[in-house]
Design a protein around this motif. Structure first.
Motif, PDB file in Angstrom:
ATOM      1  N   THR A  37     -22.589  20.687  40.825  1.00 30.96           N
ATOM      2  CA  THR A  37     -23.221  20.886  39.468  1.00 30.96           C
ATOM      3  C   THR A  37     -23.509  19.823  38.281  1.00 30.96           C
ATOM      4  N   PRO A  38     -24.087  19.173  37.426  1.00 31.40           N
ATOM      5  CA  PRO A  38     -23.343  19.412  35.995  1.00 31.40           C
ATOM      6  C   PRO A  38     -23.109  20.664  35.675  1.00 31.40           C
ATOM      7  N   TYR A  39     -21.683  20.462  34.614  1.00 28.23           N
ATOM      8  CA  TYR A  39     -21.620  21.040  33.535  1.00 28.23           C
ATOM      9  C   TYR A  39     -20.473  21.076  32.732  1.00 28.23           C
ATOM     10  N   ASN A  40     -20.525  21.174  31.285  1.00 28.84           N
ATOM     11  CA  ASN A  40     -19.729  20.933  29.977  1.00 28.84           C
ATOM     12  C   ASN A  40     -18.778  21.762  30.042  1.00 28.84           C
ATOM     13  N   TYR A  41     -17.414  21.011  30.284  1.00 28.00           N
ATOM     14  CA  TYR A  41     -16.330  21.500  30.640  1.00 28.00           C
ATOM     15  C   TYR A  41     -15.105  21.434  29.149  1.00 28.00           C
ATOM     16  N   ARG A  42     -15.689  20.682  27.979  1.00 27.08           N
ATOM     17  CA  ARG A  42     -15.188  21.507  26.433  1.00 27.08           C
ATOM     18  C   ARG A  42     -15.149  22.181  26.682  1.00 27.08           C
ATOM     19  N   ASN A  43     -16.043  23.027  26.600  1.00 27.70           N
ATOM     20  CA  ASN A  43     -16.179  24.451  25.972  1.00 27.70           C
ATOM     21  C   ASN A  43     -15.748  25.207  27.413  1.00 27.70           C
ATOM     22  N   GLU A  44     -15.232  24.975  28.073  1.00 28.59           N
ATOM     23  CA  GLU A  44     -15.129  26.468  29.103  1.00 28.59           C
ATOM     24  C   GLU A  44     -14.395  26.935  28.818  1.00 28.59           C
ATOM     25  N   ASP A  45     -12.931  26.957  27.943  1.00 26.81           N
ATOM     26  CA  ASP A  45     -12.075  27.923  27.929  1.00 26.81           C
ATOM     27  C   ASP A  45     -12.162  28.335  26.000  1.00 26.81           C
ATOM     28  N   SER A  46     -13.078  27.397  25.512  1.00 20.15           N
ATOM     29  CA  SER A  46     -12.910  28.057  23.672  1.00 20.15           C
ATOM     30  C   SER A  46     -14.537  28.248  23.173  1.00 20.15           C
ATOM     31  N   ASP A  47     -14.345  29.269  22.636  1.00 23.32           N
ATOM     32  CA  ASP A  47     -15.785  29.963  21.801  1.00 23.32           C
ATOM     33  C   ASP A  47     -16.145  29.224  21.170  1.00 23.32           C
ATOM     34  N   THR A  48     -15.966  28.203  20.692  1.00 23.27           N
ATOM     35  CA  THR A  48     -16.170  27.873  19.593  1.00 23.27           C
ATOM     36  C   THR A  48     -17.381  26.482  19.310  1.00 23.27           C
ATOM     37  N   GLU A  49     -17.801  26.221  18.735  1.00 20.18           N
ATOM     38  CA  GLU A  49     -18.845  25.360  18.764  1.00 20.18           C
ATOM     39  C   GLU A  49     -18.880  23.803  18.718  1.00 20.18           C
ATOM     40  N   CYS A  50     -19.757  23.799  19.899  1.00 23.19           N
ATOM     41  CA  CYS A  50     -19.732  21.836  20.297  1.00 23.19           C
ATOM     42  C   CYS A  50     -19.498  21.130  19.193  1.00 23.19           C
ATOM     43  N   SER A  51     -19.184  20.018  19.446  1.00 26.72           N
ATOM     44  CA  SER A  51     -18.592  19.538  17.905  1.00 26.72           C
ATOM     45  C   SER A  51     -20.011  18.542  18.152  1.00 26.72           C
ATOM     46  N   ASP A  52     -21.282  17.969  19.056  1.00 24.08           N
ATOM     47  CA  ASP A  52     -22.006  17.324  18.825  1.00 24.08           C
ATOM     48  C   ASP A  52     -23.213  18.374  18.414  1.00 24.08           C
ATOM     49  N   GLN A  53     -23.592  19.585  18.476  1.00 21.70           N
ATOM     50  CA  GLN A  53     -24.186  20.260  18.054  1.00 21.70           C
ATOM     51  C   GLN A  53     -24.847  19.672  16.522  1.00 21.70           C
ATOM     52  N   LEU A  54     -26.714  19.583  16.277  1.00 16.07           N
ATOM     53  CA  LEU A  54     -27.223  19.303  15.728  1.00 16.07           C
ATOM     54  C   LEU A  54     -27.404  19.849  14.442  1.00 16.07           C
ATOM     55  N   ASP A  55     -27.268  18.880  13.194  1.00 15.33           N
ATOM     56  CA  ASP A  55     -26.671  19.575  12.469  1.00 15.33           C
ATOM     57  C   ASP A  55     -28.618  19.705  11.388  1.00 15.33           C
ATOM     58  N   PRO A  56     -29.133  21.257  11.070  1.00 15.61           N
ATOM     59  CA  PRO A  56     -29.927  21.689  10.540  1.00 15.61           C
ATOM     60  C   PRO A  56     -30.319  20.305   9.396  1.00 15.61           C
ATOM     61  N   GLN A  57     -29.748  20.332   8.467  1.00 18.58           N
ATOM     62  CA  GLN A  57     -29.972  19.417   6.983  1.00 18.58           C
ATOM     63  C   GLN A  57     -29.618  17.490   7.543  1.00 18.58           C
ATOM     64  N   GLN A  58     -29.363  17.548   8.907  1.00 15.43           N
ATOM     65  CA  GLN A  58     -29.766  15.770   8.805  1.00 15.43           C
ATOM     66  C   GLN A  58     -30.974  15.627   9.690  1.00 15.43           C
ATOM     67  N   LEU A  59     -31.724  16.818  10.788  1.00  7.48           N
ATOM     68  CA  LEU A  59     -32.779  16.894  10.987  1.00  7.48           C
ATOM     69  C   LEU A  59     -33.269  17.472   9.672  1.00  7.48           C
ATOM     70  N   ALA A  60     -33.682  17.423   9.556  1.00 11.38           N
ATOM     71  CA  ALA A  60     -34.689  17.663   8.293  1.00 11.38           C
ATOM     72  C   ALA A  60     -34.819  16.289   7.982  1.00 11.38           C
ATOM     73  N   GLU A  61     -34.204  15.693   7.512  1.00 13.87           N
ATOM     74  CA  GLU A  61     -33.850  14.377   6.921  1.00 13.87           C
ATOM     75  C   GLU A  61     -34.705  13.186   8.158  1.00 13.87           C
ATOM     76  N   ARG A  62     -34.571  13.472   9.042  1.00 15.46           N
ATOM     77  CA  ARG A  62     -35.205  12.447   9.867  1.00 15.46           C
ATOM     78  C   ARG A  62     -36.702  12.803  10.325  1.00 15.46           C
ATOM     79  N   MET A  63     -36.703  13.661  10.338  1.00 14.00           N
ATOM     80  CA  MET A  63     -38.168  14.417  10.617  1.00 14.00           C
ATOM     81  C   MET A  63     -39.155  13.643   8.653  1.00 14.00           C
TER      82      MET A  63
END
Length: 158
Positions: free
Chosen positions: A61-87
């Motif tokens: 099963t595909p699994y994101n192993y980068r965040n397995e041990d840490s509770d920090t946010e993923c670095s490739d999450q979307l930035d709301p401001q960038q998304l608004a500009e794109r829209m």
């Protein structure tokens, strides 16, 4: 050899002899069944037999192993401001739904016969899916018919 005679003087009829042996010893014997269970297991349940079941080797099963041990946010999450500009930069004509695009292009490409068939199909579909209204109407008609029957019975009984 003379045939045997009975007391009344008639000849006795001999029964023909059968070819099967008939002895009382077969009737008295009890037959015990011995099951060779190891032979049964080897014959009907061999180790390599799969009984028609298919074995499927599935990939892991595909699994994101980068965040397995840490509770920090993923670095490739979307930035709301960038998304608004794109829209904002998206052209207005691309805001239509795919269904609207299909309908507008299909109306232009269709012949008059096809348009008539589609119109008839939509009409039949609309009436077919109006089940709630049909059931409600049927119940009202049944109630009216029952009320009329009761009125006729009371009128005849008076």
């Amino acid at each position: 050899m003379a045939s045997p005679k009975t007391k009344s003087g008639e000849k006795a009829v001999e029964k023909p002899k059968g070819i099967l042996k008939h002895t009382a010893s077969f009737d008295d014997q009890r037959v015990e069944v011995h099951w060779d269970e190891m032979n049964i297991l080897q014959t009907y349940h061999p180790a390599d037999k799969d009984y028609g079941h298919m074995k499927i080797k599935e990939p892991p099963t595909p699994y994101n192993y980068r965040n397995e041990d840490s509770d920090t946010e993923c670095s490739d999450q979307l930035d709301p401001q960038q998304l608004a500009e794109r829209m904002k930069n998206v052209p207005a004509e691309s805001h239509t739904s795919p269904q609207q695009e299909d309908q507008s292009s299909s109306d232009e490409d269709m012949s008059p016969e096809q348009k008539e068939l589609e119109k008839e199909f939509k009409h039949k579909r609309k009436h077919h899916y109006n089940e709630y209204g049909n059931v409600k109407l049927a119940r009202e008609l049944i109630e009216k018919e029952l009320a009329e029957l009761e009125d006729d019975e009371t009128a005849q009984g008076s």
